[in-house]
Scaffold this motif. Structure first.
Motif, PDB file in Angstrom:
ATOM      1  N   SER A  37     -18.497 -94.879  14.778  1.00 51.96           N
ATOM      2  CA  SER A  37     -17.051 -94.529  14.842  1.00 51.96           C
ATOM      3  C   SER A  37     -17.085 -92.944  15.104  1.00 51.96           C
ATOM      4  O   SER A  37     -16.470 -92.594  16.112  1.00 51.96           O
ATOM      5  CB  SER A  37     -15.989 -94.803  13.431  1.00 51.96           C
ATOM      6  OG  SER A  37     -14.979 -94.292  13.565  1.00 51.96           O
ATOM      7  N   SER A  38     -17.824 -92.183  14.391  1.00 57.26           N
ATOM      8  CA  SER A  38     -17.693 -90.617  14.628  1.00 57.26           C
ATOM      9  C   SER A  38     -18.439 -90.291  15.678  1.00 57.26           C
ATOM     10  O   SER A  38     -18.073 -89.496  16.445  1.00 57.26           O
ATOM     11  CB  SER A  38     -18.246 -89.974  13.389  1.00 57.26           C
ATOM     12  OG  SER A  38     -17.668 -90.428  12.091  1.00 57.26           O
ATOM     13  N   ARG A  69     -19.148 -92.243  18.500  1.00 59.79           N
ATOM     14  CA  ARG A  69     -18.179 -92.710  19.640  1.00 59.79           C
ATOM     15  C   ARG A  69     -17.214 -91.615  19.934  1.00 59.79           C
ATOM     16  O   ARG A  69     -16.904 -91.253  21.161  1.00 59.79           O
ATOM     17  CB  ARG A  69     -17.569 -93.906  19.441  1.00 59.79           C
ATOM     18  CG  ARG A  69     -18.575 -95.287  19.603  1.00 59.79           C
ATOM     19  CD  ARG A  69     -17.761 -96.458  19.422  1.00 59.79           C
ATOM     20  NE  ARG A  69     -18.481 -97.839  19.783  1.00 59.79           N
ATOM     21  CZ  ARG A  69     -18.815 -97.816  21.014  1.00 59.79           C
ATOM     22  NH1 ARG A  69     -18.128 -97.721  21.984  1.00 59.79           N
ATOM     23  NH2 ARG A  69     -19.408 -99.397  21.193  1.00 59.79           N
ATOM     24  N   LYS A  70     -16.494 -91.188  19.047  1.00 59.01           N
ATOM     25  CA  LYS A  70     -15.577 -90.031  19.156  1.00 59.01           C
ATOM     26  C   LYS A  70     -16.283 -88.784  20.064  1.00 59.01           C
ATOM     27  O   LYS A  70     -15.412 -88.314  20.779  1.00 59.01           O
ATOM     28  CB  LYS A  70     -14.851 -89.628  17.863  1.00 59.01           C
ATOM     29  CG  LYS A  70     -13.890 -90.760  17.392  1.00 59.01           C
ATOM     30  CD  LYS A  70     -13.286 -90.031  15.995  1.00 59.01           C
ATOM     31  CE  LYS A  70     -12.611 -91.111  15.311  1.00 59.01           C
ATOM     32  NZ  LYS A  70     -12.014 -90.367  13.833  1.00 59.01           N
ATOM     33  N   ALA A  71     -17.234 -88.370  19.394  1.00 53.07           N
ATOM     34  CA  ALA A  71     -18.145 -87.189  20.215  1.00 53.07           C
ATOM     35  C   ALA A  71     -18.348 -87.384  21.275  1.00 53.07           C
ATOM     36  O   ALA A  71     -18.187 -86.733  22.404  1.00 53.07           O
ATOM     37  CB  ALA A  71     -19.229 -86.897  19.159  1.00 53.07           C
ATOM     38  N   LYS A 126     -16.967 -89.498  23.660  1.00 56.41           N
ATOM     39  CA  LYS A 126     -15.859 -89.644  24.534  1.00 56.41           C
ATOM     40  C   LYS A 126     -15.684 -88.508  25.560  1.00 56.41           C
ATOM     41  O   LYS A 126     -15.522 -88.510  26.749  1.00 56.41           O
ATOM     42  CB  LYS A 126     -14.576 -89.732  23.822  1.00 56.41           C
ATOM     43  CG  LYS A 126     -14.397 -91.248  23.386  1.00 56.41           C
ATOM     44  CD  LYS A 126     -12.742 -91.205  22.678  1.00 56.41           C
ATOM     45  CE  LYS A 126     -12.561 -92.737  22.374  1.00 56.41           C
ATOM     46  NZ  LYS A 126     -11.372 -93.081  21.772  1.00 56.41           N
ATOM     47  N   THR A 127     -16.105 -87.102  25.071  1.00 54.47           N
ATOM     48  CA  THR A 127     -15.772 -86.052  25.971  1.00 54.47           C
ATOM     49  C   THR A 127     -17.266 -85.752  26.651  1.00 54.47           C
ATOM     50  O   THR A 127     -17.499 -85.079  27.493  1.00 54.47           O
ATOM     51  CB  THR A 127     -15.413 -84.708  25.082  1.00 54.47           C
ATOM     52  OG1 THR A 127     -15.869 -84.570  23.976  1.00 54.47           O
ATOM     53  CG2 THR A 127     -13.830 -85.257  25.074  1.00 54.47           C
ATOM     54  N   SER A 168     -18.955 -80.390  18.609  1.00 51.10           N
ATOM     55  CA  SER A 168     -19.091 -81.751  18.484  1.00 51.10           C
ATOM     56  C   SER A 168     -20.112 -82.120  17.334  1.00 51.10           C
ATOM     57  O   SER A 168     -19.895 -82.965  16.657  1.00 51.10           O
ATOM     58  CB  SER A 168     -19.368 -82.611  19.858  1.00 51.10           C
ATOM     59  OG  SER A 168     -18.662 -82.293  20.755  1.00 51.10           O
ATOM     60  N   LYS A 171     -18.251 -81.288  14.017  1.00 51.52           N
ATOM     61  CA  LYS A 171     -17.221 -82.257  13.553  1.00 51.52           C
ATOM     62  C   LYS A 171     -17.718 -83.671  13.272  1.00 51.52           C
ATOM     63  O   LYS A 171     -17.403 -84.256  12.362  1.00 51.52           O
ATOM     64  CB  LYS A 171     -16.152 -82.551  14.769  1.00 51.52           C
ATOM     65  CG  LYS A 171     -14.878 -83.061  14.604  1.00 51.52           C
ATOM     66  CD  LYS A 171     -14.072 -83.049  15.930  1.00 51.52           C
ATOM     67  CE  LYS A 171     -12.699 -83.714  15.395  1.00 51.52           C
ATOM     68  NZ  LYS A 171     -12.599 -85.065  15.027  1.00 51.52           N
ATOM     69  N   PHE A 172     -18.917 -83.947  14.062  1.00 48.52           N
ATOM     70  CA  PHE A 172     -19.660 -85.264  13.498  1.00 48.52           C
ATOM     71  C   PHE A 172     -19.883 -85.346  12.095  1.00 48.52           C
ATOM     72  O   PHE A 172     -19.754 -86.487  11.466  1.00 48.52           O
ATOM     73  CB  PHE A 172     -20.813 -85.553  14.539  1.00 48.52           C
ATOM     74  CG  PHE A 172     -21.713 -86.783  14.209  1.00 48.52           C
ATOM     75  CD1 PHE A 172     -21.348 -87.885  14.357  1.00 48.52           C
ATOM     76  CD2 PHE A 172     -22.692 -86.404  13.477  1.00 48.52           C
ATOM     77  CE1 PHE A 172     -21.684 -88.839  14.272  1.00 48.52           C
ATOM     78  CE2 PHE A 172     -23.467 -87.538  13.183  1.00 48.52           C
ATOM     79  CZ  PHE A 172     -23.140 -88.866  13.456  1.00 48.52           C
ATOM     80  N   ASP A 215     -16.803 -85.900   9.871  1.00 50.20           N
ATOM     81  CA  ASP A 215     -16.033 -87.221  10.194  1.00 50.20           C
ATOM     82  C   ASP A 215     -17.067 -88.343   9.776  1.00 50.20           C
ATOM     83  O   ASP A 215     -16.308 -89.125   9.095  1.00 50.20           O
ATOM     84  CB  ASP A 215     -15.957 -87.415  11.693  1.00 50.20           C
ATOM     85  CG  ASP A 215     -14.652 -86.452  12.142  1.00 50.20           C
ATOM     86  OD1 ASP A 215     -14.035 -85.742  11.553  1.00 50.20           O
ATOM     87  OD2 ASP A 215     -14.569 -86.382  13.487  1.00 50.20           O
ATOM     88  N   SER A 216     -18.151 -88.322  10.023  1.00 53.78           N
ATOM     89  CA  SER A 216     -19.128 -89.290   9.498  1.00 53.78           C
ATOM     90  C   SER A 216     -19.229 -89.409   7.944  1.00 53.78           C
ATOM     91  O   SER A 216     -19.845 -90.198   7.462  1.00 53.78           O
ATOM     92  CB  SER A 216     -20.326 -89.294  10.207  1.00 53.78           C
ATOM     93  OG  SER A 216     -21.075 -88.098   9.670  1.00 53.78           O
TER      94      SER A 216
END
Length: 325
Positions: free
Chosen positions: A216-217, A219-221, A223-224, A241, A244-245, A248-249
């Motif tokens: 999930s984390s 995939r978010k990273a 995206k950009t 990124s 943040k990963f 988030d993870s």
């Protein structure tokens, strides 16, 4: 008596963030999205084959290694190149980075060994290179020691993995389902770790709860990160990124990574270099990669940082990006 000699070498790899994509039953189609650094330091393999009964003896010139890794490599190669079975082999492995610390050493070792056996038999460089990546990818997936390191290493430099799977596949070794893009620049990288080894990669990628959080984390990273041109202009975005990963993870809260990052940041502050360099966690080890914040100001005080970290009980190696481009 016929004697064959061959050499292979491959640098390691640091994953900064990733998403696990392993639902396919075909291991050539399994892997990960993500991004990271391909390293100059890694594994060198030298093979010597004497005509006779098939056998494999493995020697480690620096520390201990994993016999099963190299046994799996030659097992897969034997299926594709029967001539390998006509020789008794001695495989000498030299590692310039530690294992089980998030430096992609199982993948690097598999590539280096596969290449050395093929070169010993006189197989052409490009064919050998492609098959080595395919064999290594299979080995990683069979043993759950990695997901996307091999695809990443096929690109080199600062890489992003934008399609999942082995970079080469099939009998003709055509381009595989996996695809990575890389760009290269002379960037100093400091790797730092404590002697205690991290958890085995399989503890994360085969665990349903961790897979869900990581994917999930990741995939978010992506995206950009997966969009637009991939070059040095994306450096700051890559760093942000990665930072943040790990939050988030929730990987930062596991295996004492939070303490590791906290200590690393404090040591950099003690060097008065927090404005010039940043510490990033290496997935999935208990290690740090220290990189410049600004690529135009990358001549930072490397010796000062290494001395400070060594005094605090860290082991360090100064390396750089590999260039497979």
């Amino acid at each position: 008596m016929t004697v064959k000699l061959g050499r292979g070498a491959c640098g390691g790899h640091v994953t900064l963030f990733f998403a696990i994509m392993d639902k396919s039953k075909n291991i050539e189609e399994q892997g990960s999205f993500g991004a990271g650094f391909c390293l100059k330091n890694g594994v060198e393999a030298i093979t010597r084959g004497e005509e006779g009964d098939f056998n494999l003896k493995i020697n480690y010139l620096d520390g201990d290694g994993d016999d099963e890794l190299y046994e799996e490599v030659i097992k897969i190669l034997l299926d594709e190149i029967p001539e390998i079975g006509d020789y008794s082999w001695e495989l000498n492995i030299k590692m310039s980075l530690p294992v089980s610390q998030g430096f992609g050493m199982s993948g690097a070792g598999a590539i280096a060994a596969a290449s050395s056996f093929q070169r010993a038999l006189g197989i052409a460089h490009e064919e050998s290179r492609r098959r080595s990546y395919l064999v290594a990818h299979k080995v990683e997936r069979i043993r759950s020691t990695g997901l996307g390191d091999i695809t990443a290493l096929s690109a080199g430099g600062v890489e992003r993995r934008i399609a999942v799977g082995s970079p080469y596949s099939g009998e003709k070794l055509n381009s595989g389902p996996g695809k990575a893009e890389g760009w290269f620049e002379k960037i100093p990288l400091i790797l730092a770790w404590k002697s205690k080894t991290g958890k085995h990669t399989a503890n994360y990628i085969d665990n349903l709860e961790w897979k869900k959080k990581i994917t999930s984390s990741g995939r978010k990273a992506m995206k950009t990160i997966s969009k637009g041109n991939w070059d040095r202009s994306r450096w700051q975005e890559l760093i942000e990124s990665a930072e943040k990963f790990v939050i988030d993870s929730e990987l930062i809260m596991d295996s004492e990574r939070n303490e590791l990052l906290f200590e690393s940041n404090n040591l950099i502050k003690d060097c008065d270099l927090e404005g010039y360099v940043v510490s990033l966690l290496c997935m999935l080890g208990q290690s740090i990669v220290i990189v410049p914040k600004n690529l135009d100001l990358n001549n930072f005080e490397i010796d000062k940082i290494c001395n400070k970290f060594n005094a605090a009980g860290f082991e360090t190696i100064v390396t750089s990006l590999s260039n497979n481009l």
